[in-house]
Design an enzyme around this catalytic site. Structure first.
Site, PDB file in Angstrom:
ATOM      1  N   ARG A 160       0.834  -1.207   0.000  1.00 53.19           N
ATOM      2  CA  ARG A 160       0.000   0.000   0.000  1.00 53.19           C
ATOM      3  C   ARG A 160       0.864   1.251   0.000  1.00 53.19           C
ATOM      4  O   ARG A 160       0.611   2.209  -0.753  1.00 53.19           O
ATOM      5  CB  ARG A 160      -0.927  -0.014   1.221  1.00 53.19           C
ATOM      6  CG  ARG A 160      -2.085  -0.986   1.078  1.00 53.19           C
ATOM      7  CD  ARG A 160      -2.903  -1.116   2.352  1.00 53.19           C
ATOM      8  NE  ARG A 160      -4.140  -1.868   2.101  1.00 53.19           N
ATOM      9  CZ  ARG A 160      -4.849  -2.466   3.041  1.00 53.19           C
ATOM     10  NH1 ARG A 160      -4.467  -2.407   4.304  1.00 53.19           N
ATOM     11  NH2 ARG A 160      -5.949  -3.127   2.722  1.00 53.19           N
ATOM     12  N   HIS A 184      -0.100  -4.238  12.614  1.00 51.31           N
ATOM     13  CA  HIS A 184      -1.047  -4.061  11.517  1.00 51.31           C
ATOM     14  C   HIS A 184      -2.235  -3.282  12.086  1.00 51.31           C
ATOM     15  O   HIS A 184      -3.302  -3.826  12.336  1.00 51.31           O
ATOM     16  CB  HIS A 184      -1.493  -5.426  10.988  1.00 51.31           C
ATOM     17  CG  HIS A 184      -2.325  -5.364   9.737  1.00 51.31           C
ATOM     18  ND1 HIS A 184      -1.934  -4.655   8.622  1.00 51.31           N
ATOM     19  CD2 HIS A 184      -3.513  -5.925   9.431  1.00 51.31           C
ATOM     20  CE1 HIS A 184      -2.850  -4.795   7.675  1.00 51.31           C
ATOM     21  NE2 HIS A 184      -3.818  -5.550   8.142  1.00 51.31           N
TER      22      HIS A 184
END
Length: 322
Positions: A160, A184
């Site tokens: 990303r 995360h």
């Protein structure tokens, strides 16, 4: 072409089914198994995938199996070299990954106990959220060596970050190299000092190409990358990029490649951090994590990584009783 081994994907939602298809299309496994608790769903998905084999030209067999809460059907995992756990509820708009912890902990524990029973020698890749906590819970429930249980996070977050940088600078994604560590979630640690962009054939530091405010904005967007997708979809969460990351990890294990990837792995001394599952660079092979690979960080990046470790450690302690 030689095909070896068996890989299983637990959970036939968008994430699980897309991961299973990617693994099958690699055409390196003898068999890909997909399971789910919804009657007939995994069997139907497997039949559909098998019918795509003549078109896509892969010979890997796909097997679907409905499983039950009492452990029915999990015998299909027998002989699996790798098990990818995608089971659990996805986020809805406005939800954080941590909002899922109690619900998904029950699901992941039940799945993990059945993995341990039927595939006791498998490497387990966890993708269920909240990722760091579910990875820790899976290791506790399976009682597997910690190197054989790892989580998929950094591969996705790094992808990303790379995409956002490429989009901002108008360059090919292949020209961008980035890295994210930490959790995360809210304590994710994108690492700008390790980010480069190839310009005219020469890698240049990201910090030379963008102003600090622009880098900070890209870091924030990366940290909230999953939530951005969830808000747009409204009825689910990301699965194309996450499944690509999980499948690449599984391939590295299956091929005993020694590939170094950002994953959620057990850290016990590296970076001065003790006893926690955390997003780090790790070398992967047939036994799972061969070793954590330390990379030089700035003082602020190391401080953020240690802050992430402290936050994750507290939550991972909580899951032992879930």
């Amino acid at each position: 072409m030689a095909r070896n081994g068996k890989v299983a994907v637990v959970g036939a939602g968008f994430y699980g089914s897309t991961t299973a298809l990617r693994l099958a299309e690699y055409d390196i496994f003898e068999e890909v198994v997909i399971t789910d608790i919804i009657e007939g769903k995994p069997e139907g998905i497997a039949l559909d995938m098998n019918q795509s084999r003549p078109i896509e030209g892969f010979e890997t067999k796909v097997t679907g199996q409905t499983t039950g809460l009492a452990g029915e059907g999990y015998e299909v995992l027998s002989g699996s070299d790798i098990v990818v756990i995608t089971a659990g509820l996805p986020r809805k708009p406005g939800m954080s990954r941590m909002d899922l912890i109690e619900t998904n902990a029950k699901i992941v524990r039940q799945v993990s106990e059945n993995v341990a029973k039927h595939a006791p020698n498998a490497v387990v890749i966890v993708v269920s959220n909240p990722l760091d906590e579910m990875t820790a819970l899976t290791q506790i429930a399976t009682e597997f060596p910690k190197n054989r249980v790892l989580g998929q996070a950094g591969m996705l977050d790094t992808a990303r970050f790379s995409y956002f940088v490429a989009e901002k600078l108008g360059v090919p994604v292949g020209a961008v190299k980035t890295l994210t560590l930490g959790s995360h979630g809210d304590t994710m640690v994108p690492v700008p000092s390790k980010c480069t962009v190839e310009v005219g054939g020469t890698p240049k530091p990201l910090t030379e190409l963008l102003a600090p405010a622009d880098v900070d904005a890209l870091v924030d967007r990366t940290r909230n990358g999953g939530a951005e997708v969830v808000a747009l979809l409204k009825t689910g969460s990301a699965y194309y990029a996450p499944s690509a990351a999980a499948a690449q990890m599984a391939r590295a294990v299956a091929e005993d490649s020694g590939a170094v990837m950002p994953v959620c792995a057990w850290v016990d001394g590296e970076y001065g951090i003790e006893g926690v599952y955390l997003g780090v660079l790790a070398e992967l092979g047939r036994g799972g994590v061969r070793k954590v690979v330390e990379t030089a960080l700035t003082d602020s990046e190391l401080a953020s990584l240690k802050e992430a470790a402290a936050a994750v450690r507290a939550k991972q302690a909580d899951v032992q009783n879930l």
